[in-house]
Every structure is written in C-alpha cells, then in structure tokens.
Design an enzyme around this catalytic site. Structure first.
Site: not given
Ligand code: TGC
Ligand code: FAD
Length: 386
Positions: A141, A366-367
């Site tokens: 996250s 994806e969050g």
């Molecule tokens: P924060 O201070 O909010 O942002 C840092 C910089 O990034 C900019 N920004 C964005 N830019 C473009 N698009 C967005 N959606 C953006 N969100 C933020 C922001 O303006 C800033 O820019 P700058 O120029 O000021 O530096 O960053 P933060 O560290 O406070 O984090 C915010 C938070 C928690 C929302 C972010 O870390 C987050 O989204 N966490 C969740 C991580 C996540 O979604 N991981 C997914 C991994 S990939 C995956 O799961 C693939 S699954 C694929 C599948 O199988 O379908």
């Molecule tokens: P954590 O970040 O450890 O979160 C654990 C719990 O804490 C969650 O319930 C969360 O909501 C909660 N939490 C976190 N922060 C806070 C807060 N500030 N306040 C309150 N609660 C909070 N990632 C990639 O990069 N590429 C991929 O292709 C990809 N594919 C994936 C495919 C699958 C099947 C899965 C399961 C995951 C995949 N991911 C991928 C990773 C995915 O994006 C992460 O699992 C997800 O972002 C959550 O991270 P984490 O699992 O480390 O959980």
C-alpha cells in the site's frame, strides 16, 4: 419488453456503434472460448495461455493506445473489453490490464522511440508478455517505501531487490520494474534471461487461480541504459499506470457481477421449494432487484468516468471512488449469489464462488478498499491520513 438484466437502465444507449461492436466481439470470444474451459483452469490453477493469440487478434492488447499496432479505442470501448473479459473470469481481465495499462502504457507514455518500436508492436500482437513490478513484501500500500534499488555503473545500472504478488511474473518476457535510485523512483525494463533475474510462481492461491502470480528476484542484474524509461522520475510514474489499470477494473468487475446475476436469474426461475419457484418469493426478488440496482449504479459511475477520461478531466481520486464502489458492489453481489445457490453455491459447477474468490484479489490489488477510501477522504478534507 422487459428490461435487460445486464443493462437495466439502458446505459448502452450511450455507447457508439463501434464500442458495441468491440463489446460483442469480446463477448463472443468469452462465450465460445473462455466459458467452456475456465472452470477447469480455475480448478487446475492454470492460466489459459492458448487464449492469448485470440485476444491479440481482436486487438485487445494496448487497445486504448495510439499507433505502434494499437487500436486507439476510446475509453468506453476499452472499458467494455474489461467488462466482457471479467464476465468470463477476473484472471483474463487481469492479464489484459497488466499487458495494456501497466506495461504498454508506461512504454507508450514514458519510453524512448527506440523502446516503443522494439516492444509495443510485439506486445500488441501478444508475442511479448509483460508484467509490472511495484509491490514488495514489506507493504504494497505504501510504494513510496520500496526498497528495490538501482545504482549506476558506468553507462549501465545494477538492480537489486525483490517484488511480490506480480501478475504474469513467470510468463513475462518483459518486466517493468520500479526501483529507487539516487534521483528518485525510476522504471527499468528487465528482460527474461538477464543474468541475476528470477521469477518464481506463487502457489496455493484460493483466488485468481487461472492467473499466474509470481515473486521476482533481482540479484545485481545489469540493466543497459537503453532499458531505463527516460520520460519519468518519481512515484507519479507507477501511480499514473495504476490510474489506467484501475479504470479498467472499474468496468471489469461489472462483468463479474453481471455473470453472477444472470446465473441466479436462471437458477431461481427453475428451482422449486415450498411448492413454488424460488424466483416467486418476495425475499428472493428483493435480493435480485437489489443486485440489479447496485450493478446499474456501478455502470453509471463507470460511464461517467469514461466521459471524464475522454475529456482528459478524470482525477485519481475519482478513479479511487469508482474502483472502491464497483469492486465492493461486485464482491457483495457474488457473495449474495453464492448464498442464494444454497449448498450448490460452494461448488465450482456454478460461477459465483469462482467470481467471489477472484474478487477478493480485485478488491485488494491496485489499491485496497481502505486505500481508495482514504484517497477520497484526502480529496474531501485536504488532510492526508495515510
Ligand atoms: P502521493 O504524495 O499521493 O503522490 C506522489 C506523487 O504521485 C502523484 N500521484 C499521481 N500521479 C498520477 N496518477 C496518480 N494516480 C497519482 N497519485 C498520486 C502525486 O501528485 C505526487 O506527485 P508529485 O509530483 O507531487 O511528486 O503519494 P503517497 O506516498 O502519499 O501515496 C498515496 C497512495 C497511498 C494513494 C499511493 O501510494 C497508492 O496508491 N497506494 C496503493 C498502491 C497500489 O495500488 N499498488 C498496486 C500495485 S500494482 C497491482 O496491484 C497490479 S494488479 C494487476 C492485475 O492483476 O490486474
Ligand atoms: P498491505 O499494504 O500490507 O495492507 C494490509 C492491510 O492494511 C490492508 O487491509 C490495507 O487496506 C490496510 N492498510 C494499509 N495502509 C493503511 C492505512 N494507512 N490505514 C488503514 N489501513 C491501511 N502488485 C504489483 O506491483 N504488480 C502486480 O501485478 C500485482 N498483482 C497482484 C495480483 C494479486 C492476485 C494480488 C493479491 C496482488 C497483486 N499485487 C500486484 C499486489 C497488490 O497491489 C497489493 O497486494 C496491494 O497493493 C496491497 O498491498 P499488501 O498486500 O502489501 O497489503
């Protein structure tokens, strides 16, 4: 004429004929090639790689991108591809999201001309498969705190660290890997076979069993300068890719919910209990009507997002709201459908439990739901509560 269960509010009246044609061609692929095999793939924990050429031949990979062999579709068309694929199984939408939004998008947006020419046409043809490495074991996250890092060595870079939960990881020819550098987070194009790079599949998943999920390991992998994305430094690089992929999920999960509701309408119309069809009971009708209401709300939200996206006005917080809403909607619908199937609902003979288990991942990756709630909260209040 009675309303269509898949589109009660006639949202498709807003779709252009070319969007409907795309939707229908993907729907045919899903009906003819996905649904007959997907249960077996789920049970056997197997990604149906044989479908990749069919998906490529329909132009699904890189569909919203312009040039380089990509279809250049509008946002509704791209959303409908996701919807239809996920009606089949979230694994297929996942595969396509990663290929298109998480690999081809950063190459297209931040890559050099040479990188685009080298990778994008082959990815559009499905000959090169990509994965996206952002998440690490210590906490997905909070990607600002990734530990994978790259240091310069002459003109090249040396990459060290690991990634976890990476969709397509062990299938991929190309990994887009985000790592810390002295300048900030940068994107590296890591090719299969590079010395020191290894992908290991994660087994024993009870969700997305028809998708490959892997860990990636980088042991001092030497990356040539030509394999660094030149156009972006900082966390906004990977976050901008996530915005694209989350958009696809907003539409995709509607398909999973539609599949569950369609199956339940058939089941409750044929099963008799207490001398009447299940569908004749008020309590059942109310539950089915409530699903239809929730699906319709999700469709309207996705449509509004598409219109904002096409105007270049869509914000990350808006995507967060719809990703949260639509994933929650689909997961609740799938769970409720599972329940209305009674004992049969725990069998993979019926779709809802497979969709429900898949959606446990979709609501997390994806969050997570909480991350998106906090993103909306931050937008409303101005306070960062992460
Ligand atoms: P924060 O201070 O909010 O942002 C840092 C910089 O990034 C900019 N920004 C964005 N830019 C473009 N698009 C967005 N959606 C953006 N969100 C933020 C922001 O303006 C800033 O820019 P700058 O120029 O000021 O530096 O960053 P933060 O560290 O406070 O984090 C915010 C938070 C928690 C929302 C972010 O870390 C987050 O989204 N966490 C969740 C991580 C996540 O979604 N991981 C997914 C991994 S990939 C995956 O799961 C693939 S699954 C694929 C599948 O199988 O379908
Ligand atoms: P954590 O970040 O450890 O979160 C654990 C719990 O804490 C969650 O319930 C969360 O909501 C909660 N939490 C976190 N922060 C806070 C807060 N500030 N306040 C309150 N609660 C909070 N990632 C990639 O990069 N590429 C991929 O292709 C990809 N594919 C994936 C495919 C699958 C099947 C899965 C399961 C995951 C995949 N991911 C991928 C990773 C995915 O994006 C992460 O699992 C997800 O972002 C959550 O991270 P984490 O699992 O480390 O959980």
């Amino acid at each position: 004429m009675r309303a269509s269960p898949a589109d009660f509010l006639d949202v498709s009246a807003h779709f252009a004929p070319e969007d409907i044609a795309v939707r229908d061609s993907v729907a045919r692929l899903v009906d003819e090639k996905v649904l007959p095999i997907i249960r077996e793939c789920f049970e056997q924990h197997r990604f149906p790689g044989e479908l990749v050429p069919h998906m490529a031949s329909l132009g699904l990979f890189g569909a919203p991108l312009e040039g380089y062999g990509c279809a250049g579709l509008g946002s509704i068309g791209y959303g409908l591809i996701s919807q239809e694929l996920e009606r089949g199984d979230s694994a297929l939408r996942s595969f396509s999201s990663v290929q298109t939004s998480l690999c081809m998008f950063p190459l297209h947006r931040y890559g050099s001309e040479e990188q685009k020419q080298r990778w994008l046409p082959a990815m559009a043809r499905g000959e090169v498969i990509g994965c996206f490495g952002l998440t690490e074991s210590q906490g997905g996250s909070d990607p600002a705190n990734i530990r994978t890092h790259a240091r310069r060595q002459g003109a090249d870079w040396v990459l060290s660290g690991s990634k976890m939960w990476i969709t397509n990881g062990s299938l991929a020819h190309l990994a887009v890997v985000w790592a810390q550098t002295d300048d900030g987070i940068r994107g590296f194009l890591v090719e299969r076979g590079m010395k020191g790079f290894e992908a290991r599949e994660i087994g024993n998943k009870f969700s997305l069993r028809a998708s490959v999920t892997s860990s990636l390991f980088f042991d001092d992998v030497r990356i040539p300068a030509a394999n660094v994305l030149p156009g972006i430094v900082g966390l906004k690089g990977p976050l901008s890719c996530l915005t694209q992929a989350r958009y696809g999920i907003c539409w995709g999960v509607i398909g999973a919910a539609q599949a569950c509701l369609a199956e339940l309408l058939e089941y409750t119309a044929s099963r008799e209990l207490f001398g009447r069809r299940l569908a004749e009971n008020q309590a059942i009708q109310i539950r089915l009507a409530d699903m239809s209401r929730r699906i319709s709300g999700a469709q309207l939200m996705a449509l509004q997002l598409a219109q904002l996206k096409d105007r270049g006005a869509m914000t990350p917080a808006q995507v967060s709201m719809v990703k949260w809403n639509n994933c929650r909607m689909a997961l609740d619908v799938a769970r409720d459908c599972r329940d209305m199937l009674g004992g049969a609902g725990i069998s993979a003979e019926h779709g809802p439990i497979r969709h429900m288990l898949n959606l446990e991942s979709v609501v997390t990756y994806e969050g997570t739901e909480t991350i998106h709630q906090l993103a909306v909260g931050r937008e409303l209040t101005g306070y960062n509560a992460f």
